[in-house]
Design an enzyme around this catalytic site. Structure first.
Site, PDB file in Angstrom:
ATOM      1  N   LYS A 194      42.590  47.990  42.118  1.00  0.00           N
ATOM      2  CA  LYS A 194      41.960  46.847  42.506  1.00  0.00           C
ATOM      3  C   LYS A 194      42.450  46.806  44.073  1.00  0.00           C
ATOM      4  O   LYS A 194      43.257  46.575  44.031  1.00  0.00           O
ATOM      5  CB  LYS A 194      41.895  45.533  41.714  1.00  0.00           C
ATOM      6  N   LYS A 247      37.544  48.800  42.631  1.00  0.00           N
ATOM      7  CA  LYS A 247      37.348  48.123  43.601  1.00  0.00           C
ATOM      8  C   LYS A 247      37.552  47.688  45.149  1.00  0.00           C
ATOM      9  O   LYS A 247      39.351  47.932  44.602  1.00  0.00           O
ATOM     10  CB  LYS A 247      36.770  47.231  43.339  1.00  0.00           C
TER      11      LYS A 247
HETATM   12  C1  PBG Z   1      38.928  37.718  40.537  1.00  0.00           C
HETATM   13  C2  PBG Z   1      38.152  38.427  41.226  1.00  0.00           C
HETATM   14  C3  PBG Z   1      38.292  38.781  42.466  1.00  0.00           C
HETATM   15  C4  PBG Z   1      36.981  39.638  42.701  1.00  0.00           C
HETATM   16  C5  PBG Z   1      36.572  39.645  41.438  1.00  0.00           C
HETATM   17  N1  PBG Z   1      37.008  39.379  40.598  1.00  0.00           N
HETATM   18  C6  PBG Z   1      38.502  38.379  43.388  1.00  0.00           C
HETATM   19  C7  PBG Z   1      40.132  38.337  43.840  1.00  0.00           C
HETATM   20  O1  PBG Z   1      40.625  39.201  43.478  1.00  0.00           O
HETATM   21  O2  PBG Z   1      40.701  37.423  44.829  1.00  0.00           O
HETATM   22  C8  PBG Z   1      35.670  40.024  43.615  1.00  0.00           C
HETATM   23  C9  PBG Z   1      34.686  40.438  43.867  1.00  0.00           C
HETATM   24  C10 PBG Z   1      33.751  39.873  44.967  1.00  0.00           C
HETATM   25  O3  PBG Z   1      33.988  40.226  45.634  1.00  0.00           O
HETATM   26  O4  PBG Z   1      32.274  40.067  44.596  1.00  0.00           O
HETATM   27  N2  PBG Z   1      40.478  37.803  39.816  1.00  0.00           N
END
Ligand code: PBG
Length: 324
Positions: A194, A247
């Site tokens: 991520k 992601k």
């Molecule tokens: C939180 C999380 C996030 C997303 C999914 N889980 C945001 C972040 O890490 O700040 C982002 C998903 C999206 O932008 O659609 N842990």
């Protein structure tokens, strides 16, 4: 010319016969934003077409989703400010918004795969995925908190706990905690790679979960790196992850493909809020065709090697697949 590749594109029948990949409704995971209350359906300004809903409203749309063949939903809660604190204690409340939603979904749709998000940010007054002390994200203490959160979700009936926090060692911590209380069949989807991405902003607006100070670069990955993604995937596999998730999606297709080559585990990809927002905004301006671009982007995830795709366009895609 002995070779004319265009012969394989000559008409729809030939093109169909030689088509290498197919997007199916079973590939889709529908992420939904939930909040406490009754009869609530709040549009999210940065995500046209996406609403934040109370569980009763969600249950109604899940009827349509399951009728269309959608197999899985991923829950993202907006937590009231008064319930947020620095230890994110609401994340383990068995009567909280998420466990309540899981139980009510499972009661009505026992066969729908319910995926929960395991990270502290929506519950934390600091807006970080981990516990913050003196501007540091405290890894090992966070892993304990995440493990307790995963057990809380599993106890309410979650099928899959998806850790999106990027702490080191959290897959193992969660697996051990689940097994200790004999939730041996609860799956773990690990957000292995991520990235610290600017594509998450609409999501953070939807949940009011943006970091109150600093950024997420000490735990989420540098967009410049790909070898590091391989390492993360292999570590999560060794720690017992059932699914690997990459992601964001579209700008990171090379990472999806690398993950596909690195592990035999199922690979998921998340088409994040900013990607959806770009497609939607351009289509609302009349510059792109939303339906065509959505379907093309989802097919490309399959081609890159994804088994599952988290997308805010899941319902639209399911409708289009049914029509075609
Ligand atoms: C939180 C999380 C996030 C997303 C999914 N889980 C945001 C972040 O890490 O700040 C982002 C998903 C999206 O932008 O659609 N842990």
């Amino acid at each position: 010319m002995l070779k004319r590749p265009r012969r394989n594109r000559i008409n729809p029948a030939v093109r169909g016969l030689v088509r290498e990949n197919e997007l199916l409704v079973k590939h889709l995971v529908w992420p939904v934003f939930i909040e406490a209350g009754q009869g609530i359906c709040t549009p999210i300004s940065a995500l046209p077409g996406v609403n934040r809903v109370s569980v009763d409203v969600l249950l109604e749309s899940l009827k349509e989703a399951t009728d269309l063949g959608i197999l899985a939903v991923a829950l993202f809660p907006k937590i009231e400010d008064r319930l947020k604190n620095s230890s994110a204690s609401e994340s383990v409340n068995p009567e909280g918004l998420v466990p309540d939603a899981i139980r009510r979904i499972k009661e009505k749709f026992p066969h729908l795969c319910v995926i929960t998000d395991v990270a502290l940010d929506p519950f934390s007054s600091d807006g970080h995925d981990g516990i913050v002390r003196e501007n540091q994200i405290i890894n090992d203490e966070t892993v304990e908190a995440l493990a307790a959160m995963a057990v809380c979700h599993a106890a309410a009936g979650a099928d899959v706990v998806a850790c999106s926090d990027m702490m080191d060692g959290r897959v193992l911590g969660i697996r051990q905690a689940l097994d200790e209380v004999e939730y041996i069949n609860t799956l773990i989807c690990s957000y292995s790679a991520k990235y610290a991405s600017a594509f998450y902003d609409p999501f953070r607006v939807a949940l009011d979960s943006a970091p109150r100070a600093g950024d997420k670069k000490t735990y989420q990955m540098d967009p410049a790196n790909s070898r590091e993604a391989i390492m993360e995937v292999l570590m999560d596999q060794d720690e017992g992850a059932d699914w690997i998730l990459i992601k964001p999606g579209m700008p990171y297709l090379d990472i999806v493909s690398l993950a596909r080559q690195t592990t035999h585990l199922p690979v998921a990809v998340y088409q994040v809020s900013g990607e959806y927002a770009m497609i939607k905004a351009a289509s609302l301006a009349g510059w792109l065709n939303y339906e065509k671009v959505l379907m093309e982007s989802l097919l490309c995830f399959v081609r890159a090697g994804a088994d599952m795709i988290f997308t805010y366009g899941a319902l639209d895609a399911a409708r289009l697949l049914k029509q075609s």
